[in-house]
Write a protein that holds these residues in place. Structure first.
Motif, PDB file in Angstrom:
ATOM      1  N   PRO A 142       0.739  -1.202  -0.153  1.00 19.76           N
ATOM      2  CA  PRO A 142      -0.146  -0.085   0.179  1.00 19.76           C
ATOM      3  C   PRO A 142       0.781   1.151  -0.060  1.00 19.76           C
ATOM      4  N   PHE A 143       0.332   2.294  -0.429  1.00 15.55           N
ATOM      5  CA  PHE A 143       1.290   3.506  -0.748  1.00 15.55           C
ATOM      6  C   PHE A 143       1.150   4.168   0.785  1.00 15.55           C
ATOM      7  N   THR A 144       2.435   4.724   0.831  1.00 14.86           N
ATOM      8  CA  THR A 144       2.407   5.464   2.384  1.00 14.86           C
ATOM      9  C   THR A 144       2.874   6.984   1.924  1.00 14.86           C
ATOM     10  N   LYS A 145       2.949   8.011   2.896  1.00  8.10           N
ATOM     11  CA  LYS A 145       3.180   9.211   2.608  1.00  8.10           C
ATOM     12  C   LYS A 145       4.575   9.139   2.157  1.00  8.10           C
ATOM     13  N   GLN A 146       5.664   8.369   2.664  1.00  8.84           N
ATOM     14  CA  GLN A 146       6.981   8.417   2.200  1.00  8.84           C
ATOM     15  C   GLN A 146       7.103   8.103   0.735  1.00  8.84           C
ATOM     16  N   THR A 147       6.323   7.103   0.539  1.00 10.20           N
ATOM     17  CA  THR A 147       6.491   6.463  -0.810  1.00 10.20           C
ATOM     18  C   THR A 147       5.877   7.652  -1.929  1.00 10.20           C
ATOM     19  N   LEU A 148       4.947   8.440  -1.548  1.00 11.02           N
ATOM     20  CA  LEU A 148       4.269   9.481  -2.491  1.00 11.02           C
ATOM     21  C   LEU A 148       5.202  10.580  -2.622  1.00 11.02           C
ATOM     22  N   TYR A 149       5.820  10.956  -1.360  1.00 14.19           N
ATOM     23  CA  TYR A 149       6.788  12.027  -1.547  1.00 14.19           C
ATOM     24  C   TYR A 149       8.069  11.791  -2.375  1.00 14.19           C
ATOM     25  N   LYS A 150       8.451  10.379  -2.211  1.00 12.81           N
ATOM     26  CA  LYS A 150       9.453  10.119  -3.056  1.00 12.81           C
ATOM     27  C   LYS A 150       9.328  10.250  -4.457  1.00 12.81           C
ATOM     28  N   MET A 151       7.917   9.654  -4.854  1.00 14.35           N
ATOM     29  CA  MET A 151       7.590   9.553  -6.266  1.00 14.35           C
ATOM     30  C   MET A 151       7.194  11.182  -6.686  1.00 14.35           C
ATOM     31  N   LEU A 152       6.823  11.861  -5.992  1.00 14.51           N
ATOM     32  CA  LEU A 152       6.508  13.282  -6.201  1.00 14.51           C
ATOM     33  C   LEU A 152       7.911  14.211  -6.659  1.00 14.51           C
ATOM     34  N   HIS A 153       9.153  13.485  -5.953  1.00 16.87           N
ATOM     35  CA  HIS A 153      10.345  14.109  -6.128  1.00 16.87           C
ATOM     36  C   HIS A 153      11.281  13.607  -6.821  1.00 16.87           C
ATOM     37  N   ASN A 154      10.807  12.494  -7.419  1.00 13.00           N
ATOM     38  CA  ASN A 154      11.612  11.893  -8.304  1.00 13.00           C
ATOM     39  C   ASN A 154      11.766  12.260  -9.601  1.00 13.00           C
ATOM     40  N   ARG A 155      12.915  12.642 -10.202  1.00  9.62           N
ATOM     41  CA  ARG A 155      13.114  13.514 -11.333  1.00  9.62           C
ATOM     42  C   ARG A 155      13.029  12.723 -12.573  1.00  9.62           C
ATOM     43  N   MET A 156      12.819  11.339 -12.631  1.00  8.03           N
ATOM     44  CA  MET A 156      12.445  10.189 -13.381  1.00  8.03           C
ATOM     45  C   MET A 156      11.347  10.766 -14.097  1.00  8.03           C
ATOM     46  N   TYR A 157      10.382  11.382 -13.654  1.00  9.74           N
ATOM     47  CA  TYR A 157       8.895  11.700 -13.773  1.00  9.74           C
ATOM     48  C   TYR A 157       9.066  12.988 -14.697  1.00  9.74           C
ATOM     49  N   LEU A 158      10.260  13.673 -14.628  1.00 10.27           N
ATOM     50  CA  LEU A 158      10.293  14.828 -15.390  1.00 10.27           C
ATOM     51  C   LEU A 158      10.922  14.565 -16.658  1.00 10.27           C
ATOM     52  N   GLY A 159      11.218  13.319 -16.957  1.00 11.23           N
ATOM     53  CA  GLY A 159      12.115  12.625 -18.149  1.00 11.23           C
ATOM     54  C   GLY A 159      13.506  12.791 -18.031  1.00 11.23           C
TER      55      GLY A 159
END
Length: 169
Positions: A142-159
């Motif tokens: 399940p998603f945790t707030k730490q998982t979500l924060y890491k995902m939101l700050h992951n530069r891979m999603y910027l390409g």
């Protein structure tokens, strides 16, 4: 010079320092263990690898440094080409021929996560909503707030593919 001593208990050899070579001090010592314990002297050794390297100056080991630089350069060049060099895959991507390929089903979830953060502005609230809906990460957790924060700050999603904090697109 330190002498390393080995305890042989029931046929298994355990390295020990001289002050720990008494069989009775062994954590699993029983009467049978004490009877079958032998103490052997082993060739003198350095206590740690750090001490061994301290005796050998860095000028005697240039190959280690050059090899490390070559490996780092190779990884950086491969990542600059967009090749996936291993590690956990980010949500929304799969690997095909060592290249990252967008996974359409997971990509919808990634877009939803970014959109939900804009509207909710709380990773804790998002984690609770996703838990109630049964939304899971790529690893099935399940998603945790730490998982979500890491995902939101992951530069891979910027390409960007990041190596040593420098990015290539």
């Amino acid at each position: 010079m330190a002498v390393v001593v080995a305890l042989v208990v029931h046929g298994r050899t355990h390295r020990a320092q001289p002050h720990a070579m008494v069989a009775a001090a062994h954590p699993t010592a029983t009467a049978a263990t004490k009877a079958t314990t032998q103490v052997k002297r082993v060739l003198p050794r350095h206590k740690t690898m750090r001490e061994a390297r301290a005796r050998c100056p860095a000028s005697d080991r240039p190959r280690d440094r050059v090899t490390g630089e070559r490996i780092r350069d190779k990884i950086a060049a491969s990542k600059a080409k967009g090749m996936w060099m291993g590690g956990p895959l980010p949500l929304g991507y799969d690997v095909a021929n060592r290249l990252l390929v967008i996974n359409k089903v997971e990509a919808q979830l990634v877009r939803r996560i970014f959109d939900d953060f804009i509207t909710m502005r709380s990773a804790t609230l998002m984690a609770k909503v996703y838990a109630a809906e049964g939304v899971r990460t790529k690893g099935g957790k399940p998603f945790t707030k730490q998982t979500l924060y890491k995902m939101l700050h992951n530069r891979m999603y910027l390409g960007e593919i990041v190596h040593n904090r420098s990015a290539s697109r």
